[in-house]
Scaffold this motif. Sequence first.
Motif, PDB file in Angstrom:
ATOM      1  N   LYS A   1      -2.254  -3.436 -14.646  1.00 49.89           N
ATOM      2  CA  LYS A   1      -1.268  -2.823 -13.766  1.00 49.89           C
ATOM      3  C   LYS A   1      -1.167  -3.531 -12.422  1.00 49.89           C
ATOM      4  CE  LYS A   1      -1.720   1.812 -15.723  1.00 49.89           C
ATOM      5  NZ  LYS A   1      -2.057   3.227 -15.437  1.00 49.89           N
ATOM      6  N   LYS A   2      -2.060  -4.481 -12.176  1.00 52.00           N
ATOM      7  CA  LYS A   2      -2.096  -5.221 -10.918  1.00 52.00           C
ATOM      8  C   LYS A   2      -2.158  -4.261  -9.733  1.00 52.00           C
ATOM      9  CE  LYS A   2       0.163  -9.140 -10.804  1.00 52.00           C
ATOM     10  NZ  LYS A   2       1.222 -10.185 -10.840  1.00 52.00           N
ATOM     11  N   THR A   3      -3.048  -3.307  -9.849  1.00 60.42           N
ATOM     12  CA  THR A   3      -3.165  -2.257  -8.858  1.00 60.42           C
ATOM     13  C   THR A   3      -4.628  -1.997  -8.535  1.00 60.42           C
ATOM     14  OG1 THR A   3      -1.139  -1.206  -9.680  1.00 60.42           O
ATOM     15  CG2 THR A   3      -2.587   0.131  -8.302  1.00 60.42           C
TER      16      THR A   3
ATOM     17  N   GLU B   1       0.829  -1.195   0.000  1.00 60.71           N
ATOM     18  CA  GLU B   1       0.000   0.000   0.000  1.00 60.71           C
ATOM     19  C   GLU B   1       0.864   1.245   0.000  1.00 60.71           C
ATOM     20  OE1 GLU B   1      -2.108  -2.961   2.869  1.00 60.71           O
ATOM     21  OE2 GLU B   1      -0.060  -2.267   2.480  1.00 60.71           O
TER      22      GLU B   1
ATOM     23  N   SER C   1      -3.064   3.538  -2.952  1.00 58.37           N
ATOM     24  CA  SER C   1      -2.762   2.577  -4.001  1.00 58.37           C
ATOM     25  C   SER C   1      -2.291   1.279  -3.369  1.00 58.37           C
ATOM     26  CB  SER C   1      -1.677   3.102  -4.941  1.00 58.37           C
ATOM     27  OG  SER C   1      -2.101   4.261  -5.619  1.00 58.37           O
ATOM     28  N   CYS C   2      -2.559   0.192  -4.036  1.00 55.12           N
ATOM     29  CA  CYS C   2      -2.079  -1.115  -3.617  1.00 55.12           C
ATOM     30  C   CYS C   2      -1.577  -1.846  -4.846  1.00 55.12           C
ATOM     31  CB  CYS C   2      -3.189  -1.905  -2.927  1.00 55.12           C
ATOM     32  SG  CYS C   2      -2.752  -3.613  -2.525  1.00 55.12           S
ATOM     33  N   GLY C   3      -0.289  -2.084  -4.889  1.00 54.81           N
ATOM     34  CA  GLY C   3       0.313  -2.832  -5.971  1.00 54.81           C
ATOM     35  C   GLY C   3       0.537  -4.269  -5.561  1.00 54.81           C
TER      36      GLY C   3
ATOM     37  N   TRP D   1      -6.979   0.911  -6.273  1.00 54.51           N
ATOM     38  CA  TRP D   1      -6.933   2.226  -5.647  1.00 54.51           C
ATOM     39  C   TRP D   1      -8.150   2.429  -4.758  1.00 54.51           C
ATOM     40  CZ3 TRP D   1      -5.977   1.421 -10.852  1.00 54.51           C
ATOM     41  CH2 TRP D   1      -4.712   1.756 -11.311  1.00 54.51           C
TER      42      TRP D   1
ATOM     43  N   ARG E   1      -9.815  -0.702  -9.946  1.00 57.66           N
ATOM     44  CA  ARG E   1      -8.699  -1.607 -10.182  1.00 57.66           C
ATOM     45  C   ARG E   1      -8.313  -1.596 -11.638  1.00 57.66           C
ATOM     46  NH1 ARG E   1     -10.594  -7.399  -8.442  1.00 57.66           N
ATOM     47  NH2 ARG E   1      -8.514  -8.001  -9.235  1.00 57.66           N
TER      48      ARG E   1
END
Length: 122
Positions: free
Chosen positions: A75-77, A6, A21-23, A79, A71
Motif C-alpha cells: 500500500k506504500k503507507t 501525511e 497515515s503517510c502515503g 502509520w 508499514r
Amino acid sequence: QVQLVESGGGLAQAGGSLRLSCGASGLTFGTYVMGWFRHDPGKEREFVSLVSRSGVTYYANSVKGRFTISRDNAKKTVWLQMNSLKPEDTAVYYCAAGTVWLTADWRQYDYWGQGTQVTVSS
C-alpha cells in the motif's frame, strides 16, 4: 516526483488516540526506512519512530509504549498509532523516507511530507 502525504492529525484530549497515515508515491517504498519526526516551534525537531525495510522498529523513549509504527509496502503507507496522548505530544508530525539504515537523525532523511498538526489538550 516523490511525494509523502501525511493525514490523520487533529485535536485530541490527553489520554486519547490519533492514527497518522503517510502515503508515498514516486519511490520504491519497500527500499526505504520510514520515520516519523515531530517539531513544535521553539523546540528541536525530534525523532519519534522508525520502521526499517525488514520491519525493525525503534521508538523515542518519550513515546515508547504509547505509539506504534507500522508499514504496508504493497500500500506504500506507513502509520503511526498514537495512544495515551499527552499535551507534550503537541507538534507538527512529519513523515520521512531515507536510505540510511536505522538513523534517528532527521538530517539523514531524503524525503519529507508537509506535516500534519497534532494538538493535545489537557
